[in-house]
Design a protein around this motif. Sequence first.
Motif, PDB file in Angstrom:
ATOM      1  N   THR A   1      21.475   5.587 -40.106  1.00  0.00           N
ATOM      2  CA  THR A   1      21.190   6.003 -38.732  1.00  0.00           C
ATOM      3  C   THR A   1      22.385   6.761 -38.168  1.00  0.00           C
ATOM      4  O   THR A   1      23.530   6.332 -38.298  1.00  0.00           O
ATOM      5  CB  THR A   1      20.881   4.785 -37.850  1.00  0.00           C
ATOM      6  OG1 THR A   1      19.789   4.062 -38.417  1.00  0.00           O
ATOM      7  CG2 THR A   1      20.505   5.226 -36.446  1.00  0.00           C
TER       8      THR A   1
ATOM      9  N   HIS B   1      24.818   8.370 -35.334  1.00  0.00           N
ATOM     10  CA  HIS B   1      25.334   8.270 -33.966  1.00  0.00           C
ATOM     11  C   HIS B   1      26.510   9.239 -33.872  1.00  0.00           C
ATOM     12  O   HIS B   1      27.636   8.907 -34.234  1.00  0.00           O
ATOM     13  CB  HIS B   1      25.784   6.839 -33.640  1.00  0.00           C
ATOM     14  CG  HIS B   1      24.672   5.842 -33.668  1.00  0.00           C
ATOM     15  ND1 HIS B   1      23.746   5.729 -32.649  1.00  0.00           N
ATOM     16  CD2 HIS B   1      24.325   4.921 -34.590  1.00  0.00           C
ATOM     17  CE1 HIS B   1      22.882   4.777 -32.937  1.00  0.00           C
ATOM     18  NE2 HIS B   1      23.207   4.279 -34.117  1.00  0.00           N
TER      19      HIS B   1
ATOM     20  N   VAL C   1      28.168  11.522 -31.093  1.00  0.00           N
ATOM     21  CA  VAL C   1      28.175  11.902 -29.675  1.00  0.00           C
ATOM     22  C   VAL C   1      29.529  12.407 -29.205  1.00  0.00           C
ATOM     23  O   VAL C   1      29.675  12.754 -28.031  1.00  0.00           O
ATOM     24  CB  VAL C   1      27.731  10.711 -28.796  1.00  0.00           C
ATOM     25  CG1 VAL C   1      26.288  10.345 -29.086  1.00  0.00           C
ATOM     26  CG2 VAL C   1      28.645   9.507 -29.008  1.00  0.00           C
TER      27      VAL C   1
ATOM     28  N   VAL D   1      17.472   3.800 -33.508  1.00  0.00           N
ATOM     29  CA  VAL D   1      17.545   4.987 -32.655  1.00  0.00           C
ATOM     30  C   VAL D   1      18.842   5.725 -32.952  1.00  0.00           C
ATOM     31  O   VAL D   1      19.932   5.181 -32.750  1.00  0.00           O
ATOM     32  CB  VAL D   1      17.475   4.614 -31.166  1.00  0.00           C
ATOM     33  CG1 VAL D   1      17.577   5.856 -30.298  1.00  0.00           C
ATOM     34  CG2 VAL D   1      16.182   3.865 -30.868  1.00  0.00           C
TER      35      VAL D   1
ATOM     36  N   ARG E   1      21.401   9.136 -32.375  1.00  0.00           N
ATOM     37  CA  ARG E   1      21.769  10.035 -31.291  1.00  0.00           C
ATOM     38  C   ARG E   1      22.676  11.136 -31.821  1.00  0.00           C
ATOM     39  O   ARG E   1      23.533  10.891 -32.668  1.00  0.00           O
ATOM     40  CB  ARG E   1      22.488   9.285 -30.165  1.00  0.00           C
ATOM     41  CG  ARG E   1      21.658   8.219 -29.470  1.00  0.00           C
ATOM     42  CD  ARG E   1      22.489   7.522 -28.408  1.00  0.00           C
ATOM     43  NE  ARG E   1      23.662   6.885 -29.001  1.00  0.00           N
ATOM     44  CZ  ARG E   1      24.722   6.482 -28.290  1.00  0.00           C
ATOM     45  NH1 ARG E   1      24.756   6.687 -26.990  1.00  0.00           N
ATOM     46  NH2 ARG E   1      25.748   5.896 -28.884  1.00  0.00           N
TER      47      ARG E   1
ATOM     48  N   VAL F   1      24.685  14.816 -30.172  1.00  0.00           N
ATOM     49  CA  VAL F   1      24.929  15.725 -29.055  1.00  0.00           C
ATOM     50  C   VAL F   1      24.719  17.158 -29.525  1.00  0.00           C
ATOM     51  O   VAL F   1      25.282  17.580 -30.542  1.00  0.00           O
ATOM     52  CB  VAL F   1      26.362  15.542 -28.510  1.00  0.00           C
ATOM     53  CG1 VAL F   1      26.660  16.588 -27.439  1.00  0.00           C
ATOM     54  CG2 VAL F   1      26.521  14.148 -27.930  1.00  0.00           C
TER      55      VAL F   1
ATOM     56  N   TRP G   1      24.548  15.306 -20.895  1.00  0.00           N
ATOM     57  CA  TRP G   1      25.666  14.527 -21.417  1.00  0.00           C
ATOM     58  C   TRP G   1      26.942  15.092 -20.818  1.00  0.00           C
ATOM     59  O   TRP G   1      27.428  16.139 -21.219  1.00  0.00           O
ATOM     60  CB  TRP G   1      25.698  14.600 -22.933  1.00  0.00           C
ATOM     61  CG  TRP G   1      26.789  13.782 -23.569  1.00  0.00           C
ATOM     62  CD1 TRP G   1      28.008  14.243 -23.978  1.00  0.00           C
ATOM     63  CD2 TRP G   1      26.773  12.388 -23.847  1.00  0.00           C
ATOM     64  NE1 TRP G   1      28.734  13.229 -24.511  1.00  0.00           N
ATOM     65  CE2 TRP G   1      28.003  12.067 -24.451  1.00  0.00           C
ATOM     66  CE3 TRP G   1      25.834  11.373 -23.657  1.00  0.00           C
ATOM     67  CZ2 TRP G   1      28.325  10.784 -24.858  1.00  0.00           C
ATOM     68  CZ3 TRP G   1      26.156  10.100 -24.075  1.00  0.00           C
ATOM     69  CH2 TRP G   1      27.373   9.813 -24.656  1.00  0.00           C
TER      70      TRP G   1
ATOM     71  N   VAL H   1      21.711  15.414 -25.245  1.00  0.00           N
ATOM     72  CA  VAL H   1      21.674  14.367 -26.253  1.00  0.00           C
ATOM     73  C   VAL H   1      20.244  14.205 -26.729  1.00  0.00           C
ATOM     74  O   VAL H   1      19.342  13.950 -25.935  1.00  0.00           O
ATOM     75  CB  VAL H   1      22.184  13.018 -25.691  1.00  0.00           C
ATOM     76  CG1 VAL H   1      22.049  11.931 -26.745  1.00  0.00           C
ATOM     77  CG2 VAL H   1      23.626  13.141 -25.273  1.00  0.00           C
TER      78      VAL H   1
ATOM     79  N   LYS I   1      17.725  11.965 -28.834  1.00  0.00           N
ATOM     80  CA  LYS I   1      17.581  10.627 -29.397  1.00  0.00           C
ATOM     81  C   LYS I   1      16.434  10.625 -30.383  1.00  0.00           C
ATOM     82  O   LYS I   1      15.344  11.093 -30.065  1.00  0.00           O
ATOM     83  CB  LYS I   1      17.315   9.596 -28.292  1.00  0.00           C
ATOM     84  CG  LYS I   1      18.517   9.300 -27.409  1.00  0.00           C
ATOM     85  CD  LYS I   1      18.203   8.151 -26.473  1.00  0.00           C
ATOM     86  CE  LYS I   1      19.434   7.776 -25.656  1.00  0.00           C
ATOM     87  NZ  LYS I   1      19.150   6.636 -24.753  1.00  0.00           N
TER      88      LYS I   1
ATOM     89  N   THR J   1      14.214   8.164 -33.171  1.00  0.00           N
ATOM     90  CA  THR J   1      13.925   6.866 -33.758  1.00  0.00           C
ATOM     91  C   THR J   1      13.346   7.072 -35.138  1.00  0.00           C
ATOM     92  O   THR J   1      12.251   7.612 -35.276  1.00  0.00           O
ATOM     93  CB  THR J   1      12.910   6.087 -32.897  1.00  0.00           C
ATOM     94  OG1 THR J   1      13.427   5.981 -31.578  1.00  0.00           O
ATOM     95  CG2 THR J   1      12.677   4.700 -33.476  1.00  0.00           C
TER      96      THR J   1
ATOM     97  N   TRP K   1      10.409  10.120 -31.677  1.00  0.00           N
ATOM     98  CA  TRP K   1      11.536  10.352 -30.775  1.00  0.00           C
ATOM     99  C   TRP K   1      11.458   9.368 -29.622  1.00  0.00           C
ATOM    100  O   TRP K   1      10.396   9.068 -29.137  1.00  0.00           O
ATOM    101  CB  TRP K   1      11.493  11.769 -30.231  1.00  0.00           C
ATOM    102  CG  TRP K   1      11.947  12.780 -31.222  1.00  0.00           C
ATOM    103  CD1 TRP K   1      11.171  13.509 -32.066  1.00  0.00           C
ATOM    104  CD2 TRP K   1      13.280  13.186 -31.481  1.00  0.00           C
ATOM    105  NE1 TRP K   1      11.937  14.344 -32.828  1.00  0.00           N
ATOM    106  CE2 TRP K   1      13.231  14.159 -32.470  1.00  0.00           C
ATOM    107  CE3 TRP K   1      14.510  12.828 -30.964  1.00  0.00           C
ATOM    108  CZ2 TRP K   1      14.362  14.776 -32.971  1.00  0.00           C
ATOM    109  CZ3 TRP K   1      15.636  13.457 -31.457  1.00  0.00           C
ATOM    110  CH2 TRP K   1      15.554  14.398 -32.446  1.00  0.00           C
TER     111      TRP K   1
END
Length: 405
Positions: free
Chosen positions: A200, A202, A204, A348, A350, A352, A383, A389, A391, A393, A405
């Motif tokens: 997953t 992440h 950001v 989920v 994320r 940017v 953001w 951003v 997101k 899923t 999403w």
Amino acid sequence: MTTASVTPLPPPIRFTTHHHLRHRLVLATLVGRPLHISQIRSNSPKPGLTPYEFSFLRLLDSLTNGSLFEISVTGTALLYRPGLITGNNGKLLRHTLPEGCTRGVTYFLEPLCTLAPFSKAPFSVLLDGGVITAATEEDYSVDTFRTALLPLLANFDIGRNIEVRINKRSSGGKGSDGKFSPGAGEVHFTFGHQVRLPKTLHLVNPGRVKRIRGVAYVTGVSVGNNMRMIEAARGLLNHYINDILIHADSSAAHLVPTTYGSGSPNASNPSGAKKKVGVGYGLSLMAETSTSCIYSADVAALPGEAPEDVGLRAAQMLLHEISLGGCVGRVGMNLMMTMMGMGMEGDVGRVVIGREVINEDVVQGWRDMKTIMGGGEVVLREWEGVDGVAKGTGRARGKESWWGW
């Protein structure tokens, strides 16, 4: 006496026009959904699929088991029922591109990079024939693919036994006379890191640019053009950062029969005359941040363009790409979003994205993912007043994956 029940085949998802054809075929292959695409250049003077699109279909068929292609007589309609992504178990698969292929070799490498992590066996593909390793009007170069796209897979814990080797460099595109100059390069792509579900994501924090790397290449022209491009690029970039390293690569032009790339495979050449193809030069730049985010720029020389102008244009493009912000540039957008869609169910992710990076093609790609993979809506929010951003899923379960999403 009992009769075995036969599960009916699911109806194909219908699309029109040739736009985003490659991306839709890749998504359908990942999730096992059949596609029907119609009105492929139906109003064009040359209707139907192009030679490089036929070549991509043959490559897709070679790396899958059980795929079915049905193409209309005019080539304006395509029915695709994908099979399993089996790869070739590390055995070399030689795929020859059309001699007059107008797309860069990354047109074929990018979908291979997306499919290979979910294959049953490693990929080992040798692309030869009309291979253009340099940047074109529509595609980036192999150097950018190697330095800016493949490292993005590390965000999903994918990075072992992956290699792109340029055996023969070759430029291509329109010359000063307006005629297309074909390529004749050779690229070997191996991918031996297969996963069931990617990690997953992440991502950001874009971070700050800490280093710039690049490759200046010439084919069939003076080696001095490399230094002229490098000096022009460094003259601008040194105002912002000192950690800059640009590698110089040179190779000879390839001699091929004069009938090469003429579009007439049966054309005779009794005199055995040859010509040079793949002549040109260009520059590929990559900027890496403190959080391993990557921005890239790729420039190939236009007819009559000086090496200094190529280097300056590449540096300006890189600075513009950095100014767009976000954690992923335009080059890796499709790959990042597709990998997020194939992630673990319920998690989920994320990332940017710079606001100006989100254009019509990106939005259409999201729509295609929602249609083919299924799922909810795209979630975008501000953001820190700069970037958006996205997101995602992940809801992937092998061939029963869908997009949420």
